[in-house]
Enzyme design. Structure first.
Site: not given
Ligand code: UFG
Length: 327
Positions: A12, A35, A117, A141
């Site tokens: 970002i 990173t 976040t 986090y």
């Molecule tokens: N997901 C899967 N399979 C994968 C990866 C992710 O099903 O291999 C799902 C996760 O369970 C989630 C969605 O896809 O439901 C999005 O997952 P991400 O890992 O892309 O993102 P997150 O929602 O976990 O987290 C991101 C940022 C955080 C932030 C958050 C806020 O990484 O820093 O969004 O919503 F806090």
């Protein structure tokens, strides 16, 4: 303005640096490249290699540059990792922010923007989630960002530091100029993993749980284009003189994991094999942002809100940079 961007080599941060220099600002990036990628930093910005946990290095940075404002991206950012290694978050994220704030106060720098976040909202009572929602951090986090928001509140009251806390929902997409995008060493984010599967770099994508209380059982998220996020930072920076503020940032649209995979199949024309796996600890079922406040107060108008734009720009980046910044 002279702007310090911590974490400006990250996903970002590097996109925000690009928009800042495009807007004519003078930018210094401070990043430990833990990173981030040196190649992600716009060549028009000055790069300083360093770590926020080194208070002496932070002091020297401020001694050498007359900053007008600071945008703070440098952070550990993974919900899942924070459930395994909480001290990285409750320790490093917080002490690094304190080192930065102390240097700002000592050097009389009064403008600050925080990458906050949606992980502040683990038990939302209303959807979409606006700024009035009760804060219940969903992980160490989210807690670390909440602590920093509270530090900022007191810096404002005690030292007159003006801040904007921008609570991003799911940042996604890549620069429409095609020169930067998402590149994490150990990728955990949904869209890059889907697109790496489309490219044949991975055999399949695992869907983390299909028994959530959502329309198709998979988690729903609000994906916001990283360039639209960048524009929100620029608007917020110029509004700080009128006072501190907090905004939730998303498109107000929720898409399930299955819907994202289907959209990517259409956009890429690739089959993208998917399988159902176990839930990932710490994942809330649904997160959708209510972003009316920033639209009303600052005139923020997202340009890349459609899935075609979000997944399409990400796809352009991944297929032209299958090894990320290495190529
Ligand atoms: N997901 C899967 N399979 C994968 C990866 C992710 O099903 O291999 C799902 C996760 O369970 C989630 C969605 O896809 O439901 C999005 O997952 P991400 O890992 O892309 O993102 P997150 O929602 O976990 O987290 C991101 C940022 C955080 C932030 C958050 C806020 O990484 O820093 O969004 O919503 F806090």
């Amino acid at each position: 303005m002279n702007i310090l961007v911590t974490g400006g080599a990250g996903y970002i941060g590097s996109h925000v640096v690009e928009e800042l220099v495009e807007a004519g600002e003078s930018v210094v990036v401070f990043d430990n490249l833990y990173t981030g990628h040196r190649e992600a930093v716009d060549p028009r910005a000055k790069f300083v290699l360093g770590d926020l946990n080194d208070a002496g290095a932070v002091k020297r940075l401020f001694d050498e540059h007359p900053f007008d404002g600071v945008l703070h991206f440098a952070s550990h950012t993974l919900v899942g990792e924070s459930m395994q290694q909480p001290f990285l978050y409750l320790g490093d994220n917080v002490t690094n922010a304190l080192n930065l704030l102390r240097a700002m106060v000592d050097h009389n720098v009064k403008r600050f923007i925080l990458s906050s976040t949606a992980n502040l909202f683990d038990a939302p009572e209303r959807m979409p989630i606006d700024e009035k929602e009760r804060i219940v951090p969903g992980s160490p986090y989210g807690e670390s960002k909440f602590i920093i928001e509270r530090l900022l509140y007191w810096m404002d009251r005690v030292h007159g530091l003006r801040y904007a806390a921008l609570r991003y929902f799911n940042a996604a997409g890549a620069s429409p100029r095609g020169n930067r995008g998402e590149d994490h060493l150990h990728e955990t984010h949904l869209i890059p993993l889907i697109l790496q599967t489309a490219l044949g770099l991975r055999e399949k994508i695992t869907i983390f749980g299909d028994d959530y209380p959502t329309r198709d059982g998979t988690c729903i998220r609000d994906y916001i284009h990283v360039t639209d996020l960048a524009q929100a930072h620029i608007l917020a920076l110029h509004a700080l003189d009128k006072g501190s503020r907090t905004y939730n940032l998303g498109n107000g649209l929720g898409y399930s994991v299955k819907e994202m995979i289907d959209a990517a199949r259409q956009i890429t024309g690739q089959p993208i094999k998917a399988e159902i796996g176990a839930r990932r600890p710490g994942d809330p079922a649904t997160l959708i942002a209510g972003s009316e406040t920033i639209k009303r107060e600052l005139g923020w108008a997202p340009e890349f809100a459609s899935l075609e734009a979000i997944i399409g720009t990400a796809w352009d980046w991944h297929r032209t940079h299958p090894k990320g910044y290495e190529v």
